[in-house]
Scaffold this active site. Structure first.
Site, PDB file in Angstrom:
ATOM      1  N   PRO A 154       0.654  -1.339   0.064  1.00 45.11           N
ATOM      2  CA  PRO A 154       0.017  -0.016   0.171  1.00 45.11           C
ATOM      3  C   PRO A 154       0.814   1.200  -0.051  1.00 45.11           C
ATOM      4  O   PRO A 154       0.487   2.219  -0.641  1.00 45.11           O
ATOM      5  CB  PRO A 154      -0.704  -0.151   1.412  1.00 45.11           C
ATOM      6  CG  PRO A 154      -1.080  -1.625   1.567  1.00 45.11           C
ATOM      7  CD  PRO A 154       0.542  -2.097   1.183  1.00 45.11           C
ATOM      8  N   TYR A 155       1.911   1.207   0.733  1.00 47.24           N
ATOM      9  CA  TYR A 155       2.722   2.316   0.961  1.00 47.24           C
ATOM     10  C   TYR A 155       3.448   2.848  -0.534  1.00 47.24           C
ATOM     11  O   TYR A 155       3.525   3.766  -0.889  1.00 47.24           O
ATOM     12  CB  TYR A 155       3.751   2.197   1.815  1.00 47.24           C
ATOM     13  CG  TYR A 155       4.848   3.320   1.997  1.00 47.24           C
ATOM     14  CD1 TYR A 155       4.384   4.608   2.113  1.00 47.24           C
ATOM     15  CD2 TYR A 155       6.185   2.961   2.187  1.00 47.24           C
ATOM     16  CE1 TYR A 155       5.473   5.569   2.074  1.00 47.24           C
ATOM     17  CE2 TYR A 155       7.192   3.883   2.094  1.00 47.24           C
ATOM     18  CZ  TYR A 155       6.930   5.247   2.339  1.00 47.24           C
ATOM     19  OH  TYR A 155       7.705   6.088   2.204  1.00 47.24           O
ATOM     20  N   ALA A 156       4.008   1.695  -1.371  1.00 45.26           N
ATOM     21  CA  ALA A 156       4.577   1.736  -2.377  1.00 45.26           C
ATOM     22  C   ALA A 156       3.392   2.142  -3.484  1.00 45.26           C
ATOM     23  O   ALA A 156       3.983   2.988  -4.469  1.00 45.26           O
ATOM     24  CB  ALA A 156       4.983   0.453  -2.945  1.00 45.26           C
ATOM     25  N   LYS A 159       3.340   6.095  -3.326  1.00 45.88           N
ATOM     26  CA  LYS A 159       4.430   6.658  -3.650  1.00 45.88           C
ATOM     27  C   LYS A 159       4.547   6.523  -5.243  1.00 45.88           C
ATOM     28  O   LYS A 159       5.262   7.275  -5.657  1.00 45.88           O
ATOM     29  CB  LYS A 159       5.560   6.261  -2.935  1.00 45.88           C
ATOM     30  CG  LYS A 159       5.720   6.466  -1.508  1.00 45.88           C
ATOM     31  CD  LYS A 159       5.727   8.186  -1.162  1.00 45.88           C
ATOM     32  CE  LYS A 159       5.877   8.422   0.116  1.00 45.88           C
ATOM     33  NZ  LYS A 159       5.724  10.112   0.337  1.00 45.88           N
TER      34      LYS A 159
END
Length: 253
Positions: A154-156, A159
């Site tokens: 989810p973070y990637a 970004k």
């Protein structure tokens, strides 16, 4: 007395009350920029503004609120006369495995990340164009190119979306003299410290993979690099991702 490279420039830095945002704001101010510091906690950005000097001011804004972004940007333009530099640093991070990250956390990551980034860029564009151009610095992460994405999907995703918007803005607004760049920093920020505390074994192994064998300093390493990128020496650089991570990630792979 020599003129500082960012003398006369007006900069907006989001999430400037601590960590990387604070470090960038301090470096920009030291190189001559007048800095508007945006954040959810007014006391924090006002404290950083006092450290910056040079007429810096703090402004309260929730970057997940579209109307708040418009209002805060308008306040900065009215107070300072325009915008030349925008640093989109503020971000809520949806860390965890796919089954642990909630829809709410994932949506907050997008609202505070790529959606807020696009809104801030659009809010500043007209002023930059009127002033003959500008520089936008967006923050991405080496998490987007991890060989093992477990726990970082989810973070990637958040970004990676920012990187795509950076490339689009660089292509679309380049004729107006607006340069748009990504940086991917490792820095000694509160967020990193929390990650170290939560995952000490992973963090220890992670640090050993940094060729320079240290984490970047928010002001001296990340802030100074951003100040340089915003200056005249890099006037032909746009649309790129600059890794500020001690040589760890391979963005060329």
């Amino acid at each position: 007395m020599s003129v500082k490279p960012l003398e006369g420039k007006i900069a907006i830095v989001t999430g400037a009350g601590q960590g990387v945002g604070r470090g960038i704001a301090l470096a920009l101010a030291r190189h001559g920029a007048k800095v508007a510091l945006l954040g959810r906690t007014l006391a924090k950005v006002e404290a950083t503004a006092e450290e910056c000097g040079n007429g810096a001011r703090g402004f309260h804004v929730d970057i997940k609120d579209a109307e708040a972004i418009k209002a805060a940007t308008a306040q900065v333009i009215e107070a300072f006369g325009g915008v030349d530099i925008l640093v989109n640093n503020a971000q809520e991070v949806p860390l965890g495995t796919l089954d642990k990250v909630t829809d709410e956390a994932f949506l907050a990551g997008f609202e505070s990340g790529p959606i807020a980034t696009m809104r801030m860029m659009k809010a500043c564009r007209a002023s930059m164009t009127e002033r003959g151009g500008g520089v936008i610095i967006n923050l991405t992460s080496s998490a987007t190119i991890r060989w093992d994405m477990a726990g970082y999907g989810p973070y990637a995703a958040v970004k990676k979306a920012i990187q795509a918007l950076t490339r689009a803005a660089a292509a679309e607004w380049g004729p107006e003299g607006i340069r748009v760049l990504n940086i991917a920093p490792h820095a000694d920020s509160p967020g990193l410290k929390s990650w170290i505390e939560a995952r000490p074994a992973e963090a220890e192994a992670f640090f050993k993979t940094i060729p320079l064998r240290r984490i970047g300093r928010c002001e001296e390493d990340i802030g100074e690099a951003v100040a340089a990128l915003c200056g005249p020496s890099f006037s032909y650089l746009t649309g790129a991702t600059i890794p500020l991570d001690g040589g760890q990630a391979n963005f060329d792979g």
